[in-house]
Design a protein around this motif. Structure first.
Motif, mmCIF file in Angstrom:
data_model
loop_
_atom_site.group_PDB
_atom_site.id
_atom_site.type_symbol
_atom_site.label_atom_id
_atom_site.label_comp_id
_atom_site.label_asym_id
_atom_site.label_seq_id
_atom_site.Cartn_x
_atom_site.Cartn_y
_atom_site.Cartn_z
ATOM 1 N N ASN A 71 0.949 -1.022 0.100
ATOM 2 C CA ASN A 71 -0.019 0.064 0.057
ATOM 3 C C ASN A 71 0.840 1.374 0.048
ATOM 4 O O ASN A 71 1.735 1.349 0.823
ATOM 5 N N LYS A 72 0.769 2.198 -1.082
ATOM 6 C CA LYS A 72 1.675 3.088 -1.088
ATOM 7 C C LYS A 72 1.548 4.259 -0.039
ATOM 8 O O LYS A 72 2.630 4.836 0.388
ATOM 9 N N LYS A 73 0.315 4.389 0.425
ATOM 10 C CA LYS A 73 0.154 5.496 1.655
ATOM 11 C C LYS A 73 1.007 4.973 2.940
ATOM 12 O O LYS A 73 1.949 5.678 3.478
ATOM 13 N N ALA A 74 1.097 3.691 3.011
ATOM 14 C CA ALA A 74 1.783 3.147 4.134
ATOM 15 C C ALA A 74 3.324 3.055 4.140
ATOM 16 O O ALA A 74 4.161 3.315 4.916
ATOM 17 N N VAL A 75 3.738 2.804 2.706
ATOM 18 C CA VAL A 75 4.976 2.698 2.415
ATOM 19 C C VAL A 75 5.718 4.238 2.528
ATOM 20 O O VAL A 75 6.623 4.458 3.090
ATOM 21 N N LEU A 76 4.982 5.347 2.084
ATOM 22 C CA LEU A 76 5.370 6.488 1.947
ATOM 23 C C LEU A 76 5.538 7.057 3.668
ATOM 24 O O LEU A 76 6.461 7.603 4.050
ATOM 25 N N ALA A 77 4.517 6.767 4.216
ATOM 26 C CA ALA A 77 4.560 7.196 5.651
ATOM 27 C C ALA A 77 5.723 6.357 6.406
ATOM 28 O O ALA A 77 6.425 7.087 7.302
ATOM 29 N N SER A 78 6.028 5.063 6.047
ATOM 30 C CA SER A 78 6.964 4.372 6.975
ATOM 31 C C SER A 78 8.378 5.014 6.596
ATOM 32 O O SER A 78 9.409 5.059 7.465
ATOM 33 N N LEU A 79 8.637 5.140 5.194
ATOM 34 C CA LEU A 79 9.929 5.885 4.691
ATOM 35 C C LEU A 79 9.986 6.979 5.468
ATOM 36 O O LEU A 79 11.284 7.411 5.778
ATOM 37 N N MET A 80 9.102 7.931 5.870
ATOM 38 C CA MET A 80 9.397 9.209 6.438
ATOM 39 C C MET A 80 9.658 9.001 8.115
ATOM 40 O O MET A 80 10.460 9.651 8.474
ATOM 41 N N VAL A 81 9.103 7.653 8.575
ATOM 42 C CA VAL A 81 9.560 7.306 9.886
ATOM 43 C C VAL A 81 11.190 7.068 10.041
ATOM 44 O O VAL A 81 11.926 7.624 10.755
ATOM 45 N N LEU A 82 11.504 6.437 8.902
ATOM 46 C CA LEU A 82 12.859 5.951 8.792
ATOM 47 C C LEU A 82 13.782 7.296 8.736
ATOM 48 O O LEU A 82 14.822 7.695 9.183
ATOM 49 N N PHE A 83 13.246 8.028 8.026
ATOM 50 C CA PHE A 83 13.741 9.363 7.556
ATOM 51 C C PHE A 83 14.147 10.125 8.880
ATOM 52 O O PHE A 83 15.008 10.896 9.153
ATOM 53 N N ILE A 84 12.757 10.262 9.835
ATOM 54 C CA ILE A 84 13.096 11.066 11.097
ATOM 55 C C ILE A 84 14.035 10.444 11.800
ATOM 56 O O ILE A 84 14.994 11.205 12.660
ATOM 57 N N SER A 102 24.146 6.906 10.291
ATOM 58 C CA SER A 102 23.182 7.678 10.435
ATOM 59 C C SER A 102 22.619 8.316 9.120
ATOM 60 O O SER A 102 21.707 8.304 8.463
ATOM 61 N N ARG A 103 23.793 8.728 8.355
ATOM 62 C CA ARG A 103 23.846 9.101 7.089
ATOM 63 C C ARG A 103 23.298 7.994 6.023
ATOM 64 O O ARG A 103 22.442 8.362 5.084
ATOM 65 N N VAL A 104 23.846 6.796 6.390
ATOM 66 C CA VAL A 104 23.459 5.991 5.500
ATOM 67 C C VAL A 104 22.060 5.409 5.489
ATOM 68 O O VAL A 104 21.037 5.204 4.590
ATOM 69 N N ILE A 105 21.458 5.463 6.882
ATOM 70 C CA ILE A 105 20.106 5.070 7.059
ATOM 71 C C ILE A 105 19.124 6.181 6.448
ATOM 72 O O ILE A 105 18.122 5.733 5.828
ATOM 73 N N THR A 106 19.533 7.614 6.490
ATOM 74 C CA THR A 106 18.558 8.605 6.019
ATOM 75 C C THR A 106 18.798 8.581 4.397
ATOM 76 O O THR A 106 17.582 8.394 3.575
ATOM 77 N N GLY A 107 19.811 8.010 3.964
ATOM 78 C CA GLY A 107 20.104 8.130 2.446
ATOM 79 C C GLY A 107 19.204 6.967 1.696
ATOM 80 O O GLY A 107 18.655 6.874 0.692
ATOM 81 N N LEU A 108 18.654 5.813 2.561
ATOM 82 C CA LEU A 108 18.057 4.825 1.954
ATOM 83 C C LEU A 108 16.635 5.195 1.817
ATOM 84 O O LEU A 108 16.099 4.526 0.936
ATOM 85 N N VAL A 109 16.172 6.306 2.316
ATOM 86 C CA VAL A 109 14.764 6.699 2.049
ATOM 87 C C VAL A 109 14.567 7.165 0.698
ATOM 88 O O VAL A 109 13.381 7.258 0.054
ATOM 89 N N GLN A 110 15.533 7.940 0.273
ATOM 90 C CA GLN A 110 15.369 9.013 -0.998
ATOM 91 C C GLN A 110 14.862 8.273 -2.255
ATOM 92 O O GLN A 110 13.955 8.510 -2.963
ATOM 93 N N GLY A 111 15.656 7.065 -2.741
ATOM 94 C CA GLY A 111 15.372 6.429 -3.837
ATOM 95 C C GLY A 111 13.872 5.823 -3.908
ATOM 96 O O GLY A 111 13.026 6.328 -4.789
ATOM 97 N N PRO A 112 13.418 5.232 -2.746
ATOM 98 C CA PRO A 112 12.073 4.545 -3.015
ATOM 99 C C PRO A 112 11.144 5.753 -2.834
ATOM 100 O O PRO A 112 9.933 5.751 -3.503
ATOM 101 N N PHE A 113 11.273 6.746 -2.059
ATOM 102 C CA PHE A 113 10.448 7.739 -1.856
ATOM 103 C C PHE A 113 10.235 8.642 -2.945
ATOM 104 O O PHE A 113 8.999 8.915 -3.498
#
Length: 393
Positions: A71-84, A102-113
Protein backbone atom coordinates in the motif's frame (compact mmCIF):
# COMPACT_ATOMS: atom_id res chain seq x y z
CA UNK A 1 -13.74 24.41 -19.09
CA UNK A 2 -12.48 24.40 -15.51
CA UNK A 3 -8.69 24.55 -15.13
CA UNK A 4 -7.39 21.53 -13.26
CA UNK A 5 -5.72 22.38 -9.96
CA UNK A 6 -2.73 20.63 -8.43
CA UNK A 7 -4.15 18.48 -5.59
CA UNK A 8 -3.09 19.13 -1.99
CA UNK A 9 -1.58 15.62 -1.80
CA UNK A 10 1.00 16.56 -4.46
CA UNK A 11 2.01 19.63 -2.41
CA UNK A 12 2.51 17.35 0.60
CA UNK A 13 4.80 15.13 -1.47
CA UNK A 14 6.66 18.33 -2.46
CA UNK A 15 7.15 19.15 1.25
CA UNK A 16 8.51 15.64 1.89
CA UNK A 17 10.82 15.94 -1.16
CA UNK A 18 12.01 19.31 0.23
CA UNK A 19 12.87 17.73 3.60
CA UNK A 20 14.69 14.81 1.94
CA UNK A 21 16.60 17.13 -0.43
CA UNK A 22 17.66 19.36 2.45
CA UNK A 23 18.92 16.33 4.40
CA UNK A 24 21.04 15.26 1.42
CA UNK A 25 22.70 18.56 0.52
CA UNK A 26 22.86 20.47 3.83
CA UNK A 27 26.19 18.81 4.70
CA UNK A 28 27.75 21.12 2.06
CA UNK A 29 27.17 24.14 4.30
CA UNK A 30 28.10 22.42 7.58
CA UNK A 31 31.45 20.80 6.66
CA UNK A 32 33.73 23.19 8.61
CA UNK A 33 31.57 22.96 11.77
CA UNK A 34 31.16 19.17 11.73
CA UNK A 35 34.90 18.77 11.14
CA UNK A 36 35.95 20.93 14.09
CA UNK A 37 33.22 19.55 16.36
CA UNK A 38 34.18 15.89 15.77
CA UNK A 39 37.95 16.54 15.43
CA UNK A 40 38.15 15.22 11.87
CA UNK A 41 39.43 16.81 8.65
CA UNK A 42 37.02 18.65 6.35
CA UNK A 43 37.78 16.02 3.71
CA UNK A 44 36.60 13.28 6.08
CA UNK A 45 33.46 15.30 6.82
CA UNK A 46 32.93 15.39 3.05
CA UNK A 47 32.85 11.58 2.96
CA UNK A 48 29.48 11.87 4.75
CA UNK A 49 28.16 13.13 1.36
CA UNK A 50 29.50 9.97 -0.28
CA UNK A 51 28.00 7.64 2.36
CA UNK A 52 24.54 9.17 1.88
CA UNK A 53 24.83 9.01 -1.91
CA UNK A 54 25.98 5.37 -1.91
CA UNK A 55 23.00 4.42 0.28
CA UNK A 56 20.77 5.85 -2.48
CA UNK A 57 22.76 4.09 -5.23
CA UNK A 58 22.47 0.59 -3.80
CA UNK A 59 19.45 0.86 -1.52
CA UNK A 60 17.18 2.82 -3.90
CA UNK A 61 16.49 0.30 -6.69
CA UNK A 62 16.36 -2.74 -4.35
CA UNK A 63 13.93 -1.07 -1.92
CA UNK A 64 11.81 0.31 -4.79
CA UNK A 65 11.40 -3.16 -6.35
CA UNK A 66 10.51 -4.65 -2.94
CA UNK A 67 8.16 -1.89 -1.73
CA UNK A 68 6.23 -1.45 -5.02
CA UNK A 69 3.82 -4.26 -4.03
CA UNK A 70 2.61 -2.67 -0.77
CA UNK A 71 0.00 0.00 0.00
CA UNK A 72 1.60 3.21 -1.22
CA UNK A 73 0.35 5.46 1.59
CA UNK A 74 1.74 3.05 4.21
CA UNK A 75 5.05 2.82 2.34
CA UNK A 76 5.46 6.61 2.09
CA UNK A 77 4.60 7.10 5.77
CA UNK A 78 7.00 4.31 6.83
CA UNK A 79 9.81 5.82 4.74
CA UNK A 80 9.27 9.15 6.53
CA UNK A 81 9.55 7.35 9.91
CA UNK A 82 12.93 5.98 8.81
CA UNK A 83 13.89 9.48 7.63
CA UNK A 84 12.98 11.03 11.02
CA UNK A 85 14.95 8.35 12.89
CA UNK A 86 18.01 8.79 10.65
CA UNK A 87 18.09 12.56 11.15
CA UNK A 88 17.48 12.31 14.90
CA UNK A 89 20.42 9.89 15.03
CA UNK A 90 22.55 12.42 13.09
CA UNK A 91 21.55 15.19 15.52
CA UNK A 92 22.66 13.23 18.57
CA UNK A 93 25.62 11.42 16.98
CA UNK A 94 28.44 11.38 19.58
CA UNK A 95 31.15 10.55 17.01
CA UNK A 96 32.03 10.28 13.31
CA UNK A 97 31.14 6.57 12.99
CA UNK A 98 27.59 7.00 14.34
CA UNK A 99 27.09 10.08 12.15
CA UNK A 100 28.24 8.06 9.12
CA UNK A 101 25.78 5.21 9.93
CA UNK A 102 22.93 7.72 10.45
CA UNK A 103 23.63 9.23 7.01
CA UNK A 104 23.39 5.79 5.39
CA UNK A 105 20.02 5.16 7.13
CA UNK A 106 18.66 8.54 5.93
CA UNK A 107 20.00 7.95 2.41
CA UNK A 108 18.03 4.70 2.07
CA UNK A 109 14.78 6.72 2.07
CA UNK A 110 15.43 8.91 -0.98
CA UNK A 111 15.30 6.49 -3.93
CA UNK A 112 12.09 4.66 -3.01
CA UNK A 113 10.34 7.84 -1.79
CA UNK A 114 10.95 9.68 -5.07
CA UNK A 115 10.23 6.58 -7.17
CA UNK A 116 6.97 5.60 -5.44
CA UNK A 117 6.00 9.23 -4.70
CA UNK A 118 6.22 10.05 -8.42
CA UNK A 119 3.78 7.19 -9.20
CA UNK A 120 1.38 8.43 -6.48
CA UNK A 121 1.62 12.01 -7.82
CA UNK A 122 0.75 10.96 -11.39
CA UNK A 123 -2.19 8.85 -10.15
CA UNK A 124 -3.66 11.92 -8.43
CA UNK A 125 -4.03 13.96 -11.62
CA UNK A 126 -5.27 13.55 -15.19
CA UNK A 127 -2.85 12.28 -17.82
CA UNK A 128 -2.19 15.74 -19.27
CA UNK A 129 -1.05 16.95 -15.81
CA UNK A 130 1.17 13.93 -15.06
CA UNK A 131 4.43 15.60 -16.11
CA UNK A 132 3.65 18.72 -14.12
CA UNK A 133 2.72 16.66 -11.03
CA UNK A 134 6.08 14.89 -11.07
CA UNK A 135 7.82 18.22 -11.80
CA UNK A 136 5.98 19.78 -8.85
CA UNK A 137 7.16 17.01 -6.53
CA UNK A 138 10.76 17.29 -7.73
CA UNK A 139 10.57 21.07 -7.30
CA UNK A 140 10.90 20.21 -3.61
CA UNK A 141 14.41 18.98 -4.34
CA UNK A 142 15.37 22.18 -6.19
CA UNK A 143 13.82 24.32 -3.43
CA UNK A 144 15.89 22.40 -0.91
CA UNK A 145 19.00 23.83 -2.57
CA UNK A 146 17.67 27.40 -2.54
CA UNK A 147 16.00 27.51 0.89
CA UNK A 148 16.73 24.29 2.79
CA UNK A 149 20.53 24.15 2.47
CA UNK A 150 21.19 27.87 3.21
CA UNK A 151 18.54 27.76 5.98
CA UNK A 152 20.08 24.65 7.50
CA UNK A 153 23.55 26.22 7.25
CA UNK A 154 22.30 29.37 9.01
CA UNK A 155 20.71 27.29 11.82
CA UNK A 156 24.01 25.40 12.16
CA UNK A 157 26.01 28.64 12.42
CA UNK A 158 23.62 30.20 14.95
CA UNK A 159 22.66 27.21 17.11
CA UNK A 160 25.10 24.39 16.24
CA UNK A 161 24.94 21.75 13.47
CA UNK A 162 23.06 19.27 15.71
CA UNK A 163 20.05 21.61 15.59
CA UNK A 164 20.08 21.60 11.79
CA UNK A 165 19.38 17.85 11.82
CA UNK A 166 16.69 18.27 14.51
CA UNK A 167 14.98 20.84 12.24
CA UNK A 168 15.18 18.50 9.22
CA UNK A 169 13.71 15.65 11.33
CA UNK A 170 10.88 18.01 12.39
CA UNK A 171 10.15 18.80 8.71
CA UNK A 172 9.98 15.05 8.08
CA UNK A 173 7.53 14.68 10.98
CA UNK A 174 5.23 17.39 9.55
CA UNK A 175 5.32 15.70 6.13
CA UNK A 176 4.54 12.30 7.70
CA UNK A 177 1.53 13.66 9.64
CA UNK A 178 0.16 15.19 6.41
CA UNK A 179 0.78 11.98 4.43
CA UNK A 180 -1.19 10.01 7.05
CA UNK A 181 -3.95 12.62 7.16
CA UNK A 182 -4.42 13.62 3.53
CA UNK A 183 -2.91 11.15 1.04
CA UNK A 184 -5.51 8.58 -0.01
CA UNK A 185 -4.78 4.93 0.63
CA UNK A 186 -4.10 3.54 -2.84
CA UNK A 187 -4.04 -0.19 -3.30
CA UNK A 188 -1.24 -2.56 -3.89
CA UNK A 189 -0.54 -0.94 -7.29
CA UNK A 190 -0.32 -3.17 -10.29
CA UNK A 191 3.43 -3.58 -9.77
CA UNK A 192 4.94 -4.23 -13.16
CA UNK A 193 6.61 -7.59 -13.55
CA UNK A 194 10.13 -7.19 -12.11
CA UNK A 195 11.55 -9.49 -14.79
CA UNK A 196 10.07 -7.32 -17.58
CA UNK A 197 11.54 -4.21 -15.93
CA UNK A 198 14.98 -5.81 -15.59
CA UNK A 199 14.94 -6.93 -19.24
CA UNK A 200 15.07 -3.25 -20.26
CA UNK A 201 18.65 -3.20 -18.94
CA UNK A 202 19.69 -5.50 -21.79
CA UNK A 203 19.47 -2.42 -24.04
CA UNK A 204 23.06 -1.13 -24.48
CA UNK A 205 21.76 2.41 -25.12
CA UNK A 206 20.06 2.46 -21.69
CA UNK A 207 23.33 1.41 -20.05
CA UNK A 208 25.20 4.06 -22.03
CA UNK A 209 22.64 6.70 -20.97
CA UNK A 210 23.16 5.77 -17.30
CA UNK A 211 26.94 5.92 -17.81
CA UNK A 212 26.54 9.43 -19.28
CA UNK A 213 24.77 10.52 -16.07
CA UNK A 214 27.55 9.07 -13.89
CA UNK A 215 30.45 10.60 -15.86
CA UNK A 216 29.00 13.94 -16.97
CA UNK A 217 27.43 14.70 -13.55
CA UNK A 218 30.39 13.80 -11.32
CA UNK A 219 31.81 17.32 -11.44
CA UNK A 220 28.76 18.76 -9.67
CA UNK A 221 29.26 17.40 -6.15
CA UNK A 222 33.05 17.66 -6.39
CA UNK A 223 32.57 21.44 -6.34
CA UNK A 224 29.12 21.95 -4.70
CA UNK A 225 30.00 19.74 -1.71
CA UNK A 226 33.09 21.84 -0.96
CA UNK A 227 31.91 25.39 -1.64
CA UNK A 228 32.17 26.24 2.10
CA UNK A 229 35.88 25.35 2.47
CA UNK A 230 36.77 27.04 -0.86
CA UNK A 231 34.89 30.25 0.09
CA UNK A 232 36.39 30.42 3.59
CA UNK A 233 39.97 29.16 3.03
CA UNK A 234 40.77 30.55 -0.43
CA UNK A 235 38.33 33.34 -1.36
CA UNK A 236 38.51 34.94 2.07
CA UNK A 237 34.83 34.93 3.09
CA UNK A 238 33.74 34.48 6.70
CA UNK A 239 31.64 31.44 7.70
CA UNK A 240 28.47 33.57 7.77
CA UNK A 241 28.82 34.37 4.06
CA UNK A 242 28.47 30.69 3.10
CA UNK A 243 24.68 30.90 3.69
CA UNK A 244 24.05 33.55 1.04
CA UNK A 245 26.61 32.10 -1.40
CA UNK A 246 24.59 28.87 -1.30
CA UNK A 247 21.38 30.85 -1.93
CA UNK A 248 22.93 32.37 -5.07
CA UNK A 249 24.12 28.97 -6.34
CA UNK A 250 20.65 27.56 -5.55
CA UNK A 251 19.00 30.26 -7.68
CA UNK A 252 21.34 29.23 -10.49
CA UNK A 253 20.13 25.63 -10.10
CA UNK A 254 16.49 26.73 -10.55
CA UNK A 255 17.34 28.74 -13.68
CA UNK A 256 19.36 25.82 -15.04
CA UNK A 257 16.60 23.31 -14.42
CA UNK A 258 14.11 25.47 -16.35
CA UNK A 259 16.41 26.37 -19.24
CA UNK A 260 17.63 22.77 -19.50
CA UNK A 261 14.07 21.45 -19.67
CA UNK A 262 13.11 23.76 -22.54
CA UNK A 263 16.29 23.10 -24.54
CA UNK A 264 15.99 19.31 -24.07
CA UNK A 265 12.43 19.39 -25.42
CA UNK A 266 13.68 21.32 -28.47
CA UNK A 267 16.72 19.18 -29.32
CA UNK A 268 17.97 16.53 -26.87
CA UNK A 269 21.24 15.85 -28.73
CA UNK A 270 22.30 19.49 -28.93
CA UNK A 271 21.14 20.28 -25.37
CA UNK A 272 23.00 17.36 -23.75
CA UNK A 273 26.23 18.21 -25.60
CA UNK A 274 25.98 21.96 -24.96
CA UNK A 275 25.18 21.77 -21.24
CA UNK A 276 27.78 19.11 -20.45
CA UNK A 277 30.40 21.33 -22.12
CA UNK A 278 29.01 24.45 -20.36
CA UNK A 279 29.39 22.75 -16.96
CA UNK A 280 33.08 21.99 -17.68
CA UNK A 281 33.65 25.63 -18.74
CA UNK A 282 31.87 26.88 -15.58
CA UNK A 283 34.17 24.75 -13.39
CA UNK A 284 37.21 26.33 -15.08
CA UNK A 285 35.65 29.77 -14.44
CA UNK A 286 35.23 29.01 -10.73
CA UNK A 287 38.84 27.79 -10.58
CA UNK A 288 40.12 30.98 -12.21
CA UNK A 289 38.13 33.31 -9.93
CA UNK A 290 38.71 31.77 -6.46
CA UNK A 291 40.94 34.73 -5.50
CA UNK A 292 38.30 37.38 -6.27
CA UNK A 293 35.26 37.51 -3.97
CA UNK A 294 32.81 39.08 -6.46
CA UNK A 295 33.89 37.07 -9.51
CA UNK A 296 33.91 33.83 -7.48
CA UNK A 297 30.22 34.24 -6.52
CA UNK A 298 29.31 35.18 -10.12
CA UNK A 299 31.15 32.08 -11.44
CA UNK A 300 29.45 29.89 -8.80
CA UNK A 301 26.05 31.18 -10.00
CA UNK A 302 26.98 30.32 -13.62
CA UNK A 303 28.10 26.88 -12.38
CA UNK A 304 24.65 26.43 -10.77
CA UNK A 305 22.90 27.18 -14.08
CA UNK A 306 25.21 25.08 -16.27
CA UNK A 307 25.21 22.04 -13.98
CA UNK A 308 21.46 21.74 -13.33
CA UNK A 309 20.61 22.40 -17.00
CA UNK A 310 22.05 18.89 -17.58
CA UNK A 311 19.46 17.16 -15.37
CA UNK A 312 16.41 17.15 -17.72
CA UNK A 313 18.51 15.96 -20.69
CA UNK A 314 20.03 13.11 -18.68
CA UNK A 315 16.65 12.03 -17.26
CA UNK A 316 14.96 12.23 -20.68
CA UNK A 317 17.65 10.17 -22.39
CA UNK A 318 17.28 7.38 -19.82
CA UNK A 319 13.46 7.43 -20.08
CA UNK A 320 13.69 7.24 -23.90
CA UNK A 321 15.66 3.99 -23.68
CA UNK A 322 13.78 2.59 -20.64
CA UNK A 323 11.26 0.57 -22.69
CA UNK A 324 9.16 -1.66 -20.41
CA UNK A 325 11.19 -0.70 -17.37
CA UNK A 326 10.72 3.08 -17.30
CA UNK A 327 10.10 3.27 -13.54
CA UNK A 328 13.11 1.16 -12.70
CA UNK A 329 15.20 3.02 -15.30
CA UNK A 330 14.21 6.37 -13.73
CA UNK A 331 15.16 5.05 -10.26
CA UNK A 332 18.41 3.68 -11.68
CA UNK A 333 19.16 7.15 -13.04
CA UNK A 334 18.69 8.63 -9.55
CA UNK A 335 21.25 6.00 -8.47
CA UNK A 336 23.52 7.10 -11.34
CA UNK A 337 23.32 10.75 -10.20
CA UNK A 338 24.21 9.68 -6.69
CA UNK A 339 27.05 7.41 -7.78
CA UNK A 340 28.47 10.59 -9.35
CA UNK A 341 27.74 12.50 -6.10
CA UNK A 342 29.52 9.80 -4.06
CA UNK A 343 32.55 9.94 -6.34
CA UNK A 344 32.51 13.76 -6.25
CA UNK A 345 32.40 13.69 -2.44
CA UNK A 346 35.44 11.39 -2.30
CA UNK A 347 37.43 13.27 -4.95
CA UNK A 348 36.79 16.71 -3.42
CA UNK A 349 37.67 15.39 0.05
CA UNK A 350 40.93 13.86 -1.18
CA UNK A 351 41.99 17.06 -2.97
CA UNK A 352 41.03 19.20 0.05
CA UNK A 353 43.10 17.10 2.47
CA UNK A 354 46.06 16.82 0.05
CA UNK A 355 48.90 19.34 -0.38
CA UNK A 356 46.96 20.83 -3.34
CA UNK A 357 44.21 22.20 -1.08
CA UNK A 358 40.76 23.70 -1.73
CA UNK A 359 41.85 25.91 -4.65
CA UNK A 360 42.45 22.86 -6.88
CA UNK A 361 38.96 21.36 -6.34
CA UNK A 362 37.29 23.07 -9.37
CA UNK A 363 40.04 21.78 -11.69
CA UNK A 364 39.89 18.25 -10.25
CA UNK A 365 36.12 18.34 -10.86
CA UNK A 366 36.68 18.62 -14.66
CA UNK A 367 38.52 15.32 -15.21
CA UNK A 368 35.61 12.85 -15.25
CA UNK A 369 32.98 15.06 -17.01
CA UNK A 370 35.32 15.25 -20.03
CA UNK A 371 34.79 11.49 -20.50
CA UNK A 372 31.05 12.14 -20.11
CA UNK A 373 31.23 14.59 -23.01
CA UNK A 374 32.89 11.93 -25.21
CA UNK A 375 30.17 9.42 -24.25
CA UNK A 376 27.41 11.90 -25.16
CA UNK A 377 29.00 12.41 -28.57
CA UNK A 378 29.12 8.61 -29.18
CA UNK A 379 25.50 8.15 -27.98
CA UNK A 380 24.25 10.99 -30.22
CA UNK A 381 25.93 9.43 -33.27
CA UNK A 382 24.45 5.99 -32.50
CA UNK A 383 20.95 7.38 -31.98
CA UNK A 384 21.15 9.36 -35.25
CA UNK A 385 22.34 6.26 -37.12
CA UNK A 386 19.56 4.12 -35.60
CA UNK A 387 16.96 6.77 -36.48
CA UNK A 388 18.22 7.11 -40.08
CA UNK A 389 18.28 3.36 -40.72
CA UNK A 390 14.79 2.98 -39.17
CA UNK A 391 13.49 5.67 -41.55
CA UNK A 392 14.92 3.81 -44.57
CA UNK A 393 12.99 0.63 -43.78
Amino acid sequence: MKKEKMPLQVWILTLAAFAIGTAEFVIAGLLPQIASSLSITEGQAGYLISAYALAIVFGGPILTIYLARFNKKAVLASLMVLFILGNAMSAFAPNYTILMISRVITGLVQGPFYGIGAVVATNLVSEKMAGRAVGQMFAGLTLANVLGVPGGTWIGLQFGWHNTFITVAALGLVAMVFILGVVKSTGHGEAKDVKAQLMAFKNPMLLMSLAITVFAWSGFMTLYGYIAPIATHITGYGEEAVTWILVIVGLGLIVGNTVGGHSSDKNLHKASMFWAFAMIVSLVLVGLTVDNQILFVAAAFVFGIASFANVPAMQLRVMNHGGEGQELAATANISAFNLANAFGGFLGGMVLDSHMGAGMIPYAAIIVPVFGLILISVANKRETLAFTSAEQY
